[in-house]
Scaffold this active site. Sequence first.
Site, PDB file in Angstrom:
ATOM      1  N   ASP A 128      36.207  42.330  25.122  1.00  0.00           N
ATOM      2  CA  ASP A 128      35.583  41.458  26.113  1.00  0.00           C
ATOM      3  C   ASP A 128      35.485  42.161  27.465  1.00  0.00           C
ATOM      4  O   ASP A 128      35.999  43.275  27.638  1.00  0.00           O
ATOM      5  CB  ASP A 128      36.319  40.108  26.223  1.00  0.00           C
ATOM      6  CG  ASP A 128      37.834  40.260  26.371  1.00  0.00           C
ATOM      7  OD1 ASP A 128      38.308  41.384  26.584  1.00  0.00           O
ATOM      8  OD2 ASP A 128      38.532  39.246  26.281  1.00  0.00           O
ATOM      9  N   ASN A 175      45.852  29.025  26.847  1.00  0.00           N
ATOM     10  CA  ASN A 175      45.134  27.850  26.335  1.00  0.00           C
ATOM     11  C   ASN A 175      44.632  28.077  24.903  1.00  0.00           C
ATOM     12  O   ASN A 175      43.796  27.324  24.419  1.00  0.00           O
ATOM     13  CB  ASN A 175      43.956  27.516  27.264  1.00  0.00           C
ATOM     14  CG  ASN A 175      42.961  28.664  27.378  1.00  0.00           C
ATOM     15  OD1 ASN A 175      43.141  29.714  26.746  1.00  0.00           O
ATOM     16  ND2 ASN A 175      41.922  28.475  28.168  1.00  0.00           N
ATOM     17  N   HIS A 200      43.008  30.808  23.810  1.00  0.00           N
ATOM     18  CA  HIS A 200      41.819  31.652  23.669  1.00  0.00           C
ATOM     19  C   HIS A 200      42.164  32.985  23.008  1.00  0.00           C
ATOM     20  O   HIS A 200      43.300  33.462  23.073  1.00  0.00           O
ATOM     21  CB  HIS A 200      41.066  31.832  24.995  1.00  0.00           C
ATOM     22  CG  HIS A 200      41.724  32.730  25.998  1.00  0.00           C
ATOM     23  ND1 HIS A 200      41.706  32.466  27.346  1.00  0.00           N
ATOM     24  CD2 HIS A 200      42.393  33.909  25.883  1.00  0.00           C
ATOM     25  CE1 HIS A 200      42.327  33.428  27.988  1.00  0.00           C
ATOM     26  NE2 HIS A 200      42.760  34.322  27.121  1.00  0.00           N
ATOM     27  N   GLU A 251      37.067  30.722  24.762  1.00  0.00           N
ATOM     28  CA  GLU A 251      37.855  29.651  25.354  1.00  0.00           C
ATOM     29  C   GLU A 251      37.828  28.420  24.436  1.00  0.00           C
ATOM     30  O   GLU A 251      36.985  28.344  23.521  1.00  0.00           O
ATOM     31  CB  GLU A 251      37.242  29.282  26.720  1.00  0.00           C
ATOM     32  CG  GLU A 251      37.284  30.415  27.747  1.00  0.00           C
ATOM     33  CD  GLU A 251      38.618  30.514  28.482  1.00  0.00           C
ATOM     34  OE1 GLU A 251      39.678  30.266  27.867  1.00  0.00           O
ATOM     35  OE2 GLU A 251      38.585  30.854  29.681  1.00  0.00           O
TER      36      GLU A 251
HETATM   37  C1  F6R Z   1      41.870  40.442  27.185  1.00  0.00           C
HETATM   38  C2  F6R Z   1      41.696  39.271  26.322  1.00  0.00           C
HETATM   39  C3  F6R Z   1      42.495  38.038  26.531  1.00  0.00           C
HETATM   40  C4  F6R Z   1      43.996  38.303  26.606  1.00  0.00           C
HETATM   41  C5  F6R Z   1      44.778  36.999  26.800  1.00  0.00           C
HETATM   42  C6  F6R Z   1      46.261  37.247  26.951  1.00  0.00           C
HETATM   43  O1  F6R Z   1      41.007  41.489  26.782  1.00  0.00           O
HETATM   44  O2  F6R Z   1      40.896  39.307  25.445  1.00  0.00           O
HETATM   45  O3  F6R Z   1      42.223  37.130  25.489  1.00  0.00           O
HETATM   46  O4  F6R Z   1      44.408  38.948  25.436  1.00  0.00           O
HETATM   47  O5  F6R Z   1      44.299  36.308  27.901  1.00  0.00           O
HETATM   48  O6  F6R Z   1      46.464  37.949  28.135  1.00  0.00           O
HETATM   49  P1  F6R Z   1      47.869  38.613  28.478  1.00  0.00           P
HETATM   50  O7  F6R Z   1      48.112  39.630  27.434  1.00  0.00           O
HETATM   51  O8  F6R Z   1      47.698  39.236  29.829  1.00  0.00           O
HETATM   52  O9  F6R Z   1      48.876  37.504  28.436  1.00  0.00           O
END
Ligand code: F6R
Length: 260
Positions: free
Chosen positions: A72, A140, A142, A147
Amino acid sequence: MASFSAKVHLRVVESSAFGAASGALVADTLRQKPDAVLGLPTGNTPIPVYQDLLARQRQGLDLSRARVAMLDEYLGAGERRISFFRWLQEHFLEPAGIGPERVLRMPSAPLAIESACAAFEAQLAAWGGCDLQLLGLGLNGHIGFNEPGSPQDSHTRVVPLSQITRDANEDYWQGEEVPEFGVTTGIAVLLQARRLVLLVNGERKAEILRQTLEGPISSAVPASFLRLGREVWVIADRPAAVHLSPASMQPALDATVTPS
Ligand code: F6R
């Protein structure tokens, strides 16, 4: 709609072993297929995994043919400082010596973004699809920037980011404001990966991990769709696993396949 019967391989490890346990799965994929396509996330969770892979490389793991597909990006990231591409370069691609010709970059320019997303998926398909997709878990539920509300059949696309996600992302950029929109690989594309590895650490993810593995499979918790993947691994540290039921923990105790 594609659906695969899958058993989720859950491994619960000490926090200190989190990077190595996750890196072992990536190394296992690369040993089987040195030019494997790895789908890679950014964020706090994968940092110990990238550090583990770099350590393995110093000890002989061959990354010279590995290919990387971004998971992403922020819409409009371009060459700005707040960019997942830059983050990935700094934390993994550059130290690993993985050059741009082996990286499928997520498009981020707003102009003609839809066709750029289609081209991203076409190139991923031309590479043979993802051999291993690493994922972090959003607070949440995702995965990528899918999302809550993201459907199972979603493809690579622009999405509005929720406030909880934007707030969490500020952490990566020393509090600088995070863009309102992201571009993400869709759920349908993620489910095509030959191996899916969800990385979850810390007690603040414990409740959403429980919902991911034990709640209904639904777009309310997009990560729950991972249970429909082909081969699914969840690497959780002990604090993240505290709310899981004994039934979920059983496969962890069985230690099905344990690549080292
Ligand atoms: C980032 C991504 C997000 C993160 C998620 C967890 O490329 O795709 O889905 O993996 O928000 O973030 P952290 O690891 O910072 O808790």
